[in-house]
Design an enzyme around this catalytic site. Sequence first.
Site, mmCIF file in Angstrom:
data_model
loop_
_atom_site.group_PDB
_atom_site.id
_atom_site.type_symbol
_atom_site.label_atom_id
_atom_site.label_comp_id
_atom_site.label_asym_id
_atom_site.label_seq_id
_atom_site.Cartn_x
_atom_site.Cartn_y
_atom_site.Cartn_z
ATOM 1 N N SER A 1 37.154 -38.610 53.049
ATOM 2 C CA SER A 1 36.661 -37.924 54.585
ATOM 3 C C SER A 1 37.524 -38.640 55.765
ATOM 4 C CB SER A 1 35.256 -38.609 54.714
ATOM 5 O OG SER A 1 34.808 -38.411 56.241
ATOM 6 N N TYR B 1 28.230 -44.457 54.112
ATOM 7 C CA TYR B 1 28.769 -43.523 53.986
ATOM 8 C C TYR B 1 30.457 -43.958 54.403
ATOM 9 C CZ TYR B 1 30.867 -38.786 54.344
ATOM 10 O OH TYR B 1 31.225 -37.630 54.223
HETATM 11 P P1 NAD Z 1 26.999 -30.611 50.531
HETATM 12 O O1 NAD Z 1 25.649 -31.483 50.561
HETATM 13 O O2 NAD Z 1 26.865 -29.014 50.472
HETATM 14 O O3 NAD Z 1 27.706 -30.903 49.174
HETATM 15 C C1 NAD Z 1 27.672 -32.016 48.346
HETATM 16 C C2 NAD Z 1 27.329 -31.679 46.857
HETATM 17 O O4 NAD Z 1 27.156 -33.030 46.110
HETATM 18 C C3 NAD Z 1 25.778 -30.948 46.451
HETATM 19 O O5 NAD Z 1 26.162 -29.706 45.892
HETATM 20 C C4 NAD Z 1 25.068 -31.978 45.970
HETATM 21 O O6 NAD Z 1 24.271 -31.303 45.030
HETATM 22 C C5 NAD Z 1 26.098 -32.816 45.130
HETATM 23 N N1 NAD Z 1 25.489 -34.107 44.757
HETATM 24 C C6 NAD Z 1 24.767 -35.070 45.233
HETATM 25 N N2 NAD Z 1 24.555 -35.953 44.660
HETATM 26 C C7 NAD Z 1 24.885 -35.814 43.270
HETATM 27 C C8 NAD Z 1 24.936 -36.558 42.162
HETATM 28 N N3 NAD Z 1 24.395 -37.639 42.075
HETATM 29 N N4 NAD Z 1 25.834 -36.081 41.075
HETATM 30 C C9 NAD Z 1 26.217 -34.915 41.168
HETATM 31 N N5 NAD Z 1 26.410 -34.029 42.379
HETATM 32 C C10 NAD Z 1 25.855 -34.551 43.342
HETATM 33 O O7 NAD Z 1 28.175 -31.403 51.418
HETATM 34 P P2 NAD Z 1 29.645 -31.062 51.482
HETATM 35 O O8 NAD Z 1 30.035 -31.124 52.669
HETATM 36 O O9 NAD Z 1 29.975 -29.941 50.732
HETATM 37 O O10 NAD Z 1 30.310 -32.356 50.764
HETATM 38 C C11 NAD Z 1 31.081 -32.447 49.661
HETATM 39 C C12 NAD Z 1 31.870 -33.795 49.691
HETATM 40 O O11 NAD Z 1 32.781 -33.658 50.952
HETATM 41 C C13 NAD Z 1 31.180 -34.786 49.965
HETATM 42 O O12 NAD Z 1 31.708 -36.005 49.151
HETATM 43 C C14 NAD Z 1 31.144 -35.379 51.346
HETATM 44 O O13 NAD Z 1 31.226 -36.803 51.605
HETATM 45 C C15 NAD Z 1 32.987 -34.793 51.671
HETATM 46 N N6 NAD Z 1 33.010 -34.574 53.051
HETATM 47 C C16 NAD Z 1 32.319 -33.430 53.986
HETATM 48 C C17 NAD Z 1 32.713 -33.310 55.041
HETATM 49 C C18 NAD Z 1 31.967 -32.235 55.895
HETATM 50 O O14 NAD Z 1 32.278 -32.065 57.202
HETATM 51 N N7 NAD Z 1 31.162 -31.125 55.325
HETATM 52 C C19 NAD Z 1 33.514 -34.045 55.608
HETATM 53 C C20 NAD Z 1 34.230 -35.032 54.975
HETATM 54 C C21 NAD Z 1 33.997 -35.279 53.592
#
Ligand code: NAD
Length: 269
Positions: A154, A167
Amino acid sequence: MESVLKGQIALITGASSGIGAGVAKSLAAAGATVVVNYPVEATKPAADDVLKEITDAGGTGIVAQCDVSKEDQVIKMFADVVAQFGTVDILINNAGLQRDAKFDEMTLDQWNTVINVNLTGQFLCAREAIREFLRRGPRPEVSVATGKIICMSSVHELIPWGGHVNYATSKGGIRMLMQSLAQEYGDRQIRVNSICPGAIQTPINRAAWETPQALNSLMTLIPYNRIGQPQDIGNLAVFLSSDLSDYITGASIFIDGGMTVFEGFSTNG
Ligand code: NAD
């Protein structure tokens, strides 16, 4: 970039929604067979929908349940995938969550939940992937590299984040996990890199984009003036998984519409 991943097996954690779903679709469109991981039974229908979209478009894959923070489940998922497809070539360490609180009010449970999934989950999956890459050795028929790991970090591996200390700490830890693995296994032709998204429109940050006011406020942080989409991350994941990026390892690649050039300083700070 069609077919750049032909013949490769890619496992994407947390792929039933958001960025993971977008990455799974992009890797499948580039020719990889994808493993769409989901954590618990309640998320299986969403994982099935992602897989259906992939197969309807001519791609191949399976869904696989596993809570990435549980060692036995991670070991079993990798063993099942290797039994079914012969190996794994690409790991997208994507699963993650937030449990936000002011630091002085943060519970140990909120701290542990985020560290266990975001950081320990990446350790457990990377360890199984590297064990498999070492066991199997090179596969020059599909890739110059013996294996590729992409860690979903991130902008918060760089930008401190009050109210989200658990986080931000998990993402800072991912940076050192990624770089240390790239260092330790580079001579085995295993490449390890991080994708560092800014604001991507997914369920994890709904509050930041679901009202016009929230979106306007978010835009003050993004010079390029739009929120990112999972497809943006998918495009980068295909590049980092393919031989097009064969000389890149140990890198954190920021994909954030310019968030890390700090818009607030554009008019003298
Ligand atoms: P999201 O909530 O849609 O996706 C997160 C996914 O992780 C979900 O599908 C959830 O079911 C899964 N998950 C949660 N706990 C789990 C576990 N114990 N085992 C397996 N799967 C699990 O959100 P996202 O934005 O798609 O996030 C995906 C990644 O991207 C994360 O690591 C998040 O920190 C990172 N991220 C997102 C953003 C953003 O702006 N959306 C920015 C920076 C980083």
